[in-house]
Design an enzyme around this catalytic site. Structure first.
Site, mmCIF file in Angstrom:
data_model
loop_
_atom_site.group_PDB
_atom_site.id
_atom_site.type_symbol
_atom_site.label_atom_id
_atom_site.label_comp_id
_atom_site.label_asym_id
_atom_site.label_seq_id
_atom_site.Cartn_x
_atom_site.Cartn_y
_atom_site.Cartn_z
ATOM 1 N N GLY A 165 0.789 -1.227 0.000
ATOM 2 C CA GLY A 165 0.000 0.000 0.000
ATOM 3 C C GLY A 165 0.821 1.276 0.000
ATOM 4 O O GLY A 165 0.283 2.366 -0.134
ATOM 5 N N GLU A 200 -0.135 0.157 -13.749
ATOM 6 C CA GLU A 200 -1.131 -0.916 -13.869
ATOM 7 C C GLU A 200 -2.508 -0.318 -14.100
ATOM 8 O O GLU A 200 -2.814 0.764 -13.589
ATOM 9 C CB GLU A 200 -1.196 -1.745 -12.568
ATOM 10 C CG GLU A 200 -0.080 -2.753 -12.404
ATOM 11 C CD GLU A 200 -0.220 -3.572 -11.120
ATOM 12 O OE1 GLU A 200 -1.185 -3.340 -10.363
ATOM 13 O OE2 GLU A 200 0.632 -4.429 -10.894
ATOM 14 N N ASN A 289 4.751 -12.212 -0.855
ATOM 15 C CA ASN A 289 5.384 -12.050 0.452
ATOM 16 C C ASN A 289 6.230 -13.280 0.741
ATOM 17 O O ASN A 289 5.726 -14.401 0.794
ATOM 18 C CB ASN A 289 4.330 -11.872 1.538
ATOM 19 C CG ASN A 289 3.467 -10.658 1.272
ATOM 20 O OD1 ASN A 289 3.968 -9.618 0.860
ATOM 21 N ND2 ASN A 289 2.178 -10.795 1.465
ATOM 22 N N ARG A 291 7.631 -14.657 3.294
ATOM 23 C CA ARG A 291 7.741 -14.857 4.747
ATOM 24 C C ARG A 291 6.476 -15.550 5.256
ATOM 25 O O ARG A 291 5.500 -15.699 4.519
ATOM 26 C CB ARG A 291 7.863 -13.498 5.444
ATOM 27 C CG ARG A 291 6.746 -12.548 5.064
ATOM 28 C CD ARG A 291 6.671 -11.334 5.958
ATOM 29 N NE ARG A 291 5.909 -10.245 5.354
ATOM 30 C CZ ARG A 291 4.600 -10.162 5.297
ATOM 31 N NH1 ARG A 291 3.853 -11.104 5.826
ATOM 32 N NH2 ARG A 291 4.007 -9.135 4.704
ATOM 33 N N ARG A 337 -8.218 -9.904 14.063
ATOM 34 C CA ARG A 337 -7.039 -9.283 14.680
ATOM 35 C C ARG A 337 -7.523 -8.337 15.774
ATOM 36 O O ARG A 337 -8.303 -7.420 15.515
ATOM 37 C CB ARG A 337 -6.241 -8.500 13.653
ATOM 38 C CG ARG A 337 -5.605 -9.367 12.610
ATOM 39 C CD ARG A 337 -4.560 -8.564 11.866
ATOM 40 N NE ARG A 337 -4.121 -9.286 10.689
ATOM 41 C CZ ARG A 337 -3.030 -8.978 10.007
ATOM 42 N NH1 ARG A 337 -2.277 -7.945 10.381
ATOM 43 N NH2 ARG A 337 -2.679 -9.673 8.943
HETATM 44 C C1 MV4 Z 1 -4.128 -2.318 -6.826
HETATM 45 C C2 MV4 Z 1 -5.473 -1.939 -6.604
HETATM 46 C C3 MV4 Z 1 -6.288 -1.790 -7.724
HETATM 47 N N1 MV4 Z 1 -5.780 -2.002 -8.960
HETATM 48 N N2 MV4 Z 1 -3.695 -2.506 -8.081
HETATM 49 C C4 MV4 Z 1 -2.686 -1.861 -2.324
HETATM 50 C C5 MV4 Z 1 -1.622 -2.557 -1.594
HETATM 51 C C6 MV4 Z 1 -0.782 -3.226 -2.589
HETATM 52 N N3 MV4 Z 1 -0.506 -4.543 -2.113
HETATM 53 C C7 MV4 Z 1 -1.549 -3.239 -3.851
HETATM 54 N N4 MV4 Z 1 -2.730 -2.455 -3.614
HETATM 55 C C8 MV4 Z 1 -3.672 -2.282 -4.549
HETATM 56 N N5 MV4 Z 1 -3.277 -2.489 -5.825
HETATM 57 C C9 MV4 Z 1 -4.506 -2.353 -9.092
HETATM 58 N N6 MV4 Z 1 -4.018 -2.533 -10.337
HETATM 59 C C10 MV4 Z 1 -5.907 -1.732 -5.307
HETATM 60 C C11 MV4 Z 1 -5.006 -1.919 -4.249
HETATM 61 C C12 MV4 Z 1 -5.547 -1.726 -2.933
HETATM 62 C C13 MV4 Z 1 -5.639 -2.805 -2.040
HETATM 63 C C14 MV4 Z 1 -5.208 -4.074 -2.354
HETATM 64 C C15 MV4 Z 1 -5.291 -5.118 -1.468
HETATM 65 C C16 MV4 Z 1 -5.867 -4.913 -0.224
HETATM 66 C C17 MV4 Z 1 -6.320 -3.676 0.113
HETATM 67 C C18 MV4 Z 1 -6.220 -2.606 -0.773
HETATM 68 C C19 MV4 Z 1 -6.688 -1.351 -0.414
HETATM 69 C C20 MV4 Z 1 -6.575 -0.310 -1.290
HETATM 70 C C21 MV4 Z 1 -6.006 -0.491 -2.549
#
Ligand code: MV4
Length: 451
Positions: A165, A200, A289, A291, A337
């Site tokens: 994030g 993306e 991840n 881990r 949690r």
């Molecule tokens: C994204 C997305 C929407 N579209 N990628 C946020 C954390 C990082 N691990 C990737 N994230 C996101 N990537 C694309 N192409 C939305 C998020 C995202 C999100 C992803 C997983 C869990 C919670 C989230 C909260 C906000 C945005």
């Protein structure tokens, strides 16, 4: 097998690792900051070494102090737990250079997945579905605009060094792209010292579904199903469950097989989690991840496999004690949690736990270092307990969760227990009808407007 393992972590996860070691007849060494000298895992460990003052950078992130403690106590291996040094390839290398074993993946795989651009390219090469976007780094705003035109708006600019994030910027339309690109690049440079960014297509309402894998580097690779971690606030997960209420058996099987095949091809070793966004029946790799994860007990509940034990076996050069065909996925598990935080404002609530009683009974597991009289330090993550319930069906699991939450007593600090109690009465939660935005809409997210 190892005779003695150093646990380079704190809190419930340090206790979790201690327990696995104990059951394997392995002695443990706890390292702790001055703020954690009365922690449960420190009391239970065979030996303990104070490695510094409360700030993590001076203790749990101090590689030299930890390696000194390892040398003095004569351990064979170090388990890094979660967070802190667990995904630091340099630390893993230093552990090896000290003639010790790092209980985790190879440094090269930690590095690979730490670079989100390299990880994305690797995922694609390994046959995983990725989000439509740039092939590698995007060098200029012009290149970004050109690409965004092809794949369609909205797009996200992400930092190569980001993840979890950090370092993301949304460009809803072409008019906002130049600014988003510059902002992301500057922010990446300021936060990580490395300004590479990639692009993306933005998925507006996905679920976060992650696949647990385990590999021993001796040809055995297995997936242990998925976890749905969509219920989060500001990238902090609050509830995780397995199986995901959104997937059908064919989808589960498909993504599990793809994840296993990819890790097999990569030559991965130890536990790992491949994160996907899932929307309209499609999976899109986002990160991996390298881990153990906080939410691993959900997977342990439905598979009966001790993930930490397997990590230790693998690190000691033994094969995994199971193969894919030995795994039976049984029932449903949910983890809540429990954080020392105000359940409405999420403001941390450190202090003394004046009264403590954990729930129990069939299908109830509590991972926590809490006890009556324990002081929750202000210096670290506010996670103080994990409640994991298992049932034969999701409905049984929900009923059991409600019952267990009602039994849980933690006095003296505010906790997220009341939030979980409220959540479990919500129809969308009961129906499994949620995505990554649901919780923030439910509780409000005053600083989350950028997302
Ligand atoms: C994204 C997305 C929407 N579209 N990628 C946020 C954390 C990082 N691990 C990737 N994230 C996101 N990537 C694309 N192409 C939305 C998020 C995202 C999100 C992803 C997983 C869990 C919670 C989230 C909260 C906000 C945005």
């Amino acid at each position: 097998m190892f005779e003695k393992v150093l646990i380079a972590n704190r809190g419930e996860i340090a206790l979790r690792i201690h327990r696995a070691c104990r059951e394997m007849g392995i002695e443990t060494v706890a390292v702790h900051s001055t703020a954690d000298q009365d922690a449960m895992h420190v009391r239970l460990a065979d030996e303990s070494v104070c490695i510094g003052p409360p700030p993590a950078k001076d203790s749990y992130l101090n590689a030299s102090a930890i390696l000194s403690a390892a040398t003095i106590t004569g351990v064979d291996a170090i388990h890094p737990g979660v967070g802190f040094l667990s995904e630091n390839a340099d630390f893993a290398t230093m552990v090896e250079e000290h003639g010790l074993v790092f209980i985790g993946p190879k440094p090269e795989h930690i590095s690979l997945m730490g670079d989100k651009i390299a990880a994305r390219q690797a995922a694609e090469t390994l046959g995983l579905p990725v989000v439509p976007g740039s092939e590698g780094a995007v060098a200029s705003a012009e290149d970004a605009a050109h690409l965004a035109e092809k794949i369609g708006y909205p797009v996200l600019i992400k930092a190569a060094a980001g993840g979890g994030g950090r370092g993301m910027k949304l460009a809803p339309t072409q008019g906002e792209l130049l600014e988003a690109f510059k902002f992301a690049q500057i922010e990446a440079k300021a936060s990580f010292g490395f300004d590479a960014v990639y692009l993306e297509k933005f998925l507006p309402h996905p679920r976060h579904i992650e696949v647990q894998i385990m590999a021993d580097g001796q040809g055995n690779v297995a997936h242990l199903g998925e976890r749905d971690c969509s219920l989060q606030r500001r990238h902090q997960k609050l509830v995780e469950e397995s199986p995901s209420p959104a997937l059908n058996p064919e989808e589960r099987d498909r993504i599990g097989r793809l994840a296993s095949a990819a890790m097999s091809q990569l030559g991965y070793q130890s536990a790992g989690t491949i994160e996907f966004l899932y929307q309209n029946g499609e999976f899109y790799f986002i990160e991996m991840n390298t881990r153990l994860q906080v939410e691993h007990p959900v997977t342990e509940a439905i598979t009966g496999i001790d993930l930490v034990r397997e990590q230790i076996r693998i690190a000691a050069g033994l094969p995994m004690s199971f193969g894919q065909d030995d795994i039976t996925f049984s029932g449903h598990a949910i983890e809540c949690r429990i954080n020392a935080e105000d359940p409405v404002t999420f403001v941390p609530s450190p202090g003394v736990v004046t009264d403590y009683h954990a729930p129990g009974g069939l299908g109830v597991r509590v991972d926590s270092g809490l006890y009556s009289g324990y002081r929750v330090p202000a210096h670290y993550d506010s996670l103080i307990a994990k409640l994991i319930v298992h049932g034969q069906t999701r409905n049984e699991c929900l009923m059991r969760l409600r019952r267990a939450l009602d039994e849980f007593v933690i006095e003296g600090v505010h906790t997220t227990i009341p939030l979980h109690q409220r959540l479990i009465g919500e129809n969308d939660f009961i129906d499994g009808n949620y995505n990554i935005h649901w919780l923030e809409r439910y509780v409000g997210n005053e600083e989350g407007r950028a997302e």
